[in-house]
Motif scaffolding. Structure first.
Motif, short mmCIF file in Angstrom:
data_model
loop_
_atom_site.label_atom_id
_atom_site.label_comp_id
_atom_site.label_asym_id
_atom_site.label_seq_id
_atom_site.Cartn_x
_atom_site.Cartn_y
_atom_site.Cartn_z
N PHE A 194 0.93 -1.25 -0.10
CA PHE A 194 -0.02 0.02 -0.05
C PHE A 194 0.93 1.06 -0.07
N PRO A 195 2.02 1.45 0.71
CA PRO A 195 2.87 2.46 0.70
C PRO A 195 3.33 2.84 -0.83
N THR A 196 3.76 1.66 -1.34
CA THR A 196 4.23 2.00 -2.83
C THR A 196 3.02 2.55 -3.59
N ILE A 197 1.98 1.86 -3.50
CA ILE A 197 0.68 2.26 -4.61
C ILE A 197 0.46 3.69 -4.03
N PHE A 198 0.31 4.01 -3.00
CA PHE A 198 -0.18 5.54 -2.80
C PHE A 198 0.97 6.50 -2.92
N THR A 199 2.39 6.13 -2.78
CA THR A 199 3.53 6.89 -3.39
C THR A 199 3.39 7.29 -4.55
N VAL A 200 3.42 6.24 -5.52
CA VAL A 200 3.60 6.62 -6.96
C VAL A 200 2.37 7.12 -7.43
N THR A 201 1.03 6.73 -6.83
CA THR A 201 -0.04 7.43 -7.27
C THR A 201 -0.11 8.63 -6.98
N ILE A 202 0.19 9.21 -5.73
CA ILE A 202 0.25 10.59 -5.47
C ILE A 202 1.28 11.45 -6.44
N ILE A 203 2.52 10.89 -6.40
CA ILE A 203 3.38 11.68 -7.33
C ILE A 203 2.85 11.69 -8.66
N ALA A 204 2.34 10.75 -9.33
CA ALA A 204 1.79 10.90 -10.57
C ALA A 204 0.61 11.74 -10.76
N THR A 205 -0.04 11.65 -9.75
CA THR A 205 -1.24 12.67 -9.87
C THR A 205 -0.91 14.27 -9.47
N ALA A 206 0.07 14.50 -8.76
CA ALA A 206 0.81 15.70 -8.89
C ALA A 206 1.29 16.14 -9.99
N GLY A 207 1.87 15.22 -10.86
CA GLY A 207 2.56 15.55 -12.24
C GLY A 207 1.46 15.73 -13.19
N PHE A 208 0.25 15.10 -12.97
CA PHE A 208 -0.73 15.46 -13.94
C PHE A 208 -1.61 16.74 -13.44
N ALA A 209 -1.69 16.91 -12.47
CA ALA A 209 -1.96 18.31 -11.95
C ALA A 209 -1.24 19.67 -12.15
N ILE A 210 -0.06 19.59 -12.52
CA ILE A 210 0.86 20.39 -12.97
C ILE A 210 0.84 20.73 -14.14
N LYS A 211 0.44 19.47 -15.03
CA LYS A 211 0.41 19.67 -16.64
C LYS A 211 -1.08 20.35 -16.63
N ALA A 212 -2.11 19.95 -16.27
CA ALA A 212 -3.45 20.58 -16.35
C ALA A 212 -3.43 21.90 -15.82
N LEU A 213 -2.98 22.30 -14.89
CA LEU A 213 -2.93 23.72 -14.34
C LEU A 213 -1.98 24.77 -15.18
N THR A 214 -0.65 24.24 -15.48
CA THR A 214 0.15 25.25 -16.24
C THR A 214 0.32 24.87 -17.71
N GLY A 215 -0.35 23.83 -18.44
CA GLY A 215 0.09 23.52 -19.44
C GLY A 215 1.58 22.95 -19.86
N MET A 216 2.36 22.87 -18.78
CA MET A 216 3.90 22.39 -18.90
C MET A 216 3.96 21.32 -17.81
N TYR A 217 4.99 20.45 -18.36
CA TYR A 217 5.10 19.12 -17.40
C TYR A 217 6.10 19.67 -16.32
N ALA A 218 6.41 18.98 -15.26
CA ALA A 218 7.17 19.50 -14.30
C ALA A 218 8.54 19.62 -14.72
N TYR A 219 9.05 18.92 -15.55
CA TYR A 219 10.30 18.93 -16.15
C TYR A 219 10.58 20.44 -16.81
N ASP A 220 9.56 20.72 -17.66
CA ASP A 220 9.65 21.99 -18.19
C ASP A 220 9.89 23.17 -17.12
N ILE A 221 9.08 23.04 -16.09
CA ILE A 221 9.14 24.33 -15.43
C ILE A 221 10.32 24.27 -14.44
N ILE A 222 10.76 22.85 -14.19
CA ILE A 222 12.05 22.87 -13.29
C ILE A 222 13.29 23.38 -14.06
#
Length: 355
Positions: free
Chosen positions: A114-142
């Motif tokens: 469960f820690p593995t599932i939740f960790t990867v899911t939370i990080i992936a969700t944050a990545g998708f949220a950044i793309k949806a809100l900014t139009g850029m991937y986290a890589y592009d912003i950093i």
């Protein structure tokens, strides 16, 4: 491709393992979690132009996400994901209790589920949220907001001299200066040498003067502070027996750019006399190396040479056999000796207790 161009993946994996150890989690599985988390925030679709047409490649990982350009994001994701994984692993409600008859390794695997599932899911969700809100991937912003501006600063002579100055001051007060500036220095300078290597292999103009080998070739000969100059200066004019003994012990490691025996044994740390040339010398030699390279007398570095490679040899290898770089490095060593000489003469007049 599997060395510098894949460096971010290796770094994320190893950071995950080492950070997990600090959280009292053993094994290589946390490294896998860190890599999964990093991959989850990067796109698997790549668009490129081919014969005036846009081609879309799916289920691929573009090179910029694996090479040194992704180091900043990779380090950040690795740290966040492992800290999150460790915290979730401490939550009793997420742990699966197995019967005593179940082997320990099997039980541990289920507890990590469960820690593995939740960790990867939370990080992936944050990545998708950044793309949806900014139009850029986290890589592009950093990369565009953080890493590229820092690259521009460090690629200038004032920027690299400031970074070296900070490192030297830390050394003088007893803190490992290179380790303090390493998080800023390494991603930028490793990225610069990777670009130079690719350009050199493709037969294009090599763009970057300041790279990781530049730091080692012109600003860290014999170790931090270009202390090879200090060792030679002591052999020439040194009168104090304690300093000469330390010099003899330090010569062999100094050839391979290891100078902790000099810094802590001479000592340079907390020594107001030797601290001055220790801080000043790499700034002078770095300027000489930069000017010589800018004028075309010395070639730009195109090969990532390991830092323990002895002076002269490292300049020759890093620049693919350029004699101008070798001559420039010899000039820098001579200048370092000349800078240290008057301070060694002053040390001759001090007592062991003062030193």
């Amino acid at each position: 491709y599997v060395t510098l161009s894949f460096l971010t993946i290796y770094a994320v994996f190893l950071i995950g393992i080492e950070l997990a150890k600090l959280n009292k989690i053993s094994g290589v599985f946390p490294g896998i979690i860190a890599v999964m988390s990093y991959l989850s925030v990067n796109p698997m679709i790549f668009e490129f132009l081919h014969e005036d047409a846009t081609v879309v490649a799916e289920n691929v990982l573009a090179k910029q996400y694996t090479d040194t350009k992704g180091l900043f994001l990779g380090m950040f994701v690795a740290i966040v994901s492992i800290e999150l994984y460790a915290w979730l692993g401490r939550q009793k409600r997420l742990q699966i209790t197995m019967p005593d008859s179940v082997p320990g390794n099997v039980s541990a695997s289920f507890s990590a589920l469960f820690p593995t599932i939740f960790t990867v899911t939370i990080i992936a969700t944050a990545g998708f949220a950044i793309k949806a809100l900014t139009g850029m991937y986290a890589y592009d912003i950093i990369y565009n907001v953080v890493q590229r501006p820092l690259e521009g600063i460090v690629q200038g002579l004032p920027g690299i001299l400031l970074l070296m100055f900070i490192a030297q001051v830390f050394w003088v007060i007893g803190i490992h200066g290179n380790q303090m500036v390493k998080p800023i220095r390494e991603p930028l300078l490793l990225a610069a040498i990777a670009v130079n290597t690719e350009a050199f292999e493709a037969g294009k103009e090599v763009p970057n003067i300041i790279t990781m080998p530049f730091w080692d070739m012109y600003m860290s000969m014999g170790g931090s502070g270009v202390t090879i100059g200090l060792l030679i200066a002591i052999l020439i004019v040194g009168k104090r027996e304690d300093m000469r003994q330390i010099t003899k012990l330090s010569l062999a490691p100094g050839i391979f750019n290891i100078n902790e025996p000099v810094i802590f044994g001479m000592p340079i740390m907390l020594n107001p006399i030797l601290a001055i040339p220790f801080i000043l010398t790499p700034l002078v030699t770095g300027t000489i190396g930069y000017v010589a390279t800018s004028l075309g007398f010395a070639a730009k570095a195109v090969v990532m040479v390991p830092w323990p490679m002895p002076p002269i040899v490292n300049a020759y290898l890093a620049t693919a056999g350029d004699i101008g770089a070798v001559i420039t490095q010899v000039i820098c060593i001579v200048v370092a000796i000349l800078i240290y000489l008057p301070f060694v003469l002053v040390m001759n007049r001090t007592t062991n207790e003062v030193a």
